[in-house]
Design a protein around this motif. Structure first.
Motif, PDB file in Angstrom:
ATOM      1  N   PHE A 196       0.868  -1.175   0.000  1.00  0.00           N
ATOM      2  CA  PHE A 196       0.000   0.000   0.000  1.00  0.00           C
ATOM      3  C   PHE A 196       0.899   1.217   0.000  1.00  0.00           C
ATOM      4  CE2 PHE A 196      -2.323   3.324   2.293  1.00  0.00           C
ATOM      5  CZ  PHE A 196      -3.535   3.346   1.597  1.00  0.00           C
ATOM      6  N   SER A 197       0.764   2.075  -0.995  1.00  0.00           N
ATOM      7  CA  SER A 197       1.603   3.267  -1.036  1.00  0.00           C
ATOM      8  C   SER A 197       0.747   4.517  -1.197  1.00  0.00           C
ATOM      9  CB  SER A 197       2.652   3.177  -2.139  1.00  0.00           C
ATOM     10  OG  SER A 197       2.049   2.909  -3.375  1.00  0.00           O
ATOM     11  N   VAL A 198       1.205   5.570  -0.546  1.00  0.00           N
ATOM     12  CA  VAL A 198       0.567   6.885  -0.619  1.00  0.00           C
ATOM     13  C   VAL A 198       1.489   7.753  -1.443  1.00  0.00           C
ATOM     14  CG1 VAL A 198      -0.093   8.915   0.729  1.00  0.00           C
ATOM     15  CG2 VAL A 198      -0.578   6.632   1.604  1.00  0.00           C
ATOM     16  N   ALA A 199       0.937   8.446  -2.430  1.00  0.00           N
ATOM     17  CA  ALA A 199       1.748   9.283  -3.323  1.00  0.00           C
ATOM     18  C   ALA A 199       2.643  10.214  -2.513  1.00  0.00           C
ATOM     19  CB  ALA A 199       0.841  10.081  -4.251  1.00  0.00           C
ATOM     20  N   GLY A 200       3.931  10.087  -2.687  1.00  0.00           N
ATOM     21  CA  GLY A 200       4.887  10.958  -2.001  1.00  0.00           C
ATOM     22  C   GLY A 200       5.250  10.539  -0.593  1.00  0.00           C
ATOM     23  N   GLU A 201       4.683   9.446  -0.089  1.00  0.00           N
ATOM     24  CA  GLU A 201       4.964   8.998   1.283  1.00  0.00           C
ATOM     25  C   GLU A 201       5.175   7.498   1.309  1.00  0.00           C
ATOM     26  OE1 GLU A 201       5.367  11.056   3.809  1.00  0.00           O
ATOM     27  OE2 GLU A 201       4.782  12.756   2.580  1.00  0.00           O
TER      28      GLU A 201
END
Length: 146
Positions: free
Chosen positions: A139-144
Motif C-alpha cells: 500500500f503506497s501513498v503518493a509521495g509517502e
C-alpha cells in the motif's frame, strides 16, 4: 503530520503545597490506519521462513475451490489532507508463490482518501486448490511511505 502539545499538571492534595509541573510533547500522526481484525495466522503459519513483522495480515476463508471470495476492509485517512493511494503486488520470490499470486486480485487498485474519511478496500480470492495461499501487496501513498 507532527503536532506539539503543552499542558500543566496541577496537583492539590490536603496538607501539601500545590505542585505544578509543565508538560510538553509531540505526536506523529500516521498516514493511514488499517481497520482489520486481529489474526493469529502468524503464530499458526506452517512455513520454513518466518513472516516479516512488517506485514499486516488479512485472512480470507473460502467455502471451496473455484469459489469467488471478496475480502473487504477499510483504510482511514487521519490526516487533514486528501491523498492518493495505490496497491501493488510484491514480486513473488518463488514459483509456488507466483502461482498463488494469480489467485488474488485487488479490486481497488487506486483511489483518493479524503481527510478524516475511510475508503473501502476490496480483494478477491479465487482458490484453485484447497491449500493455504499467501499474497503480499504494498500500500503506497503518493509521495509517502505507508
Amino acid at each position: 503530520e507532527v503536532e506539539d502539545f503543552a499542558a500543566l499538571l496541577d496537583s492539590r492534595m490536603p496538607l501539601q503545597e500545590p505542585l505544578r509541573i509543565p508538560l510538553n510533547g509531540s505526536a506523529l500522526r500516521p498516514w493511514c490506519h488499517f481497520e482489520v481484525p486481529v489474526s493469529d495466522y502468524r503464530a499458526m503459519r506452517q512455513a520454513a521462513d518466518p513472516l516479516d513483522p512488517k506485514y499486516e495480515i488479512i485472512e480470507c476463508e473460502s467455502m471451496g475451490v473455484k469459489v469467488r471470495n471478496v475480502k473487504r476492509f477499510y483504510v482511514l485517512n487521519p490526516t487533514s489532507d486528501p491523498y492518493e493511494f495505490q496497491w501493488t503486488p510484491e514480486e513473488p520470490s518463488t514459483e509456488l508463490s507466483a502461482e498463488a499470486a494469480v489467485q488474488f486480485r485487488c479490486l481497488t487498485k487506486r483511489g483518493t482518501i479524503l481527510p478524516g474519511k475511510k475508503f473501502e478496500m476490496l480483494f478477491e480470492y479465487l482458490p484453485t486448490d484447497p491449500e493455504t495461499h499467501e499474497s503480499r501487496w504494498v500500500f503506497s501513498v503518493a509521495g509517502e511511505e505507508a
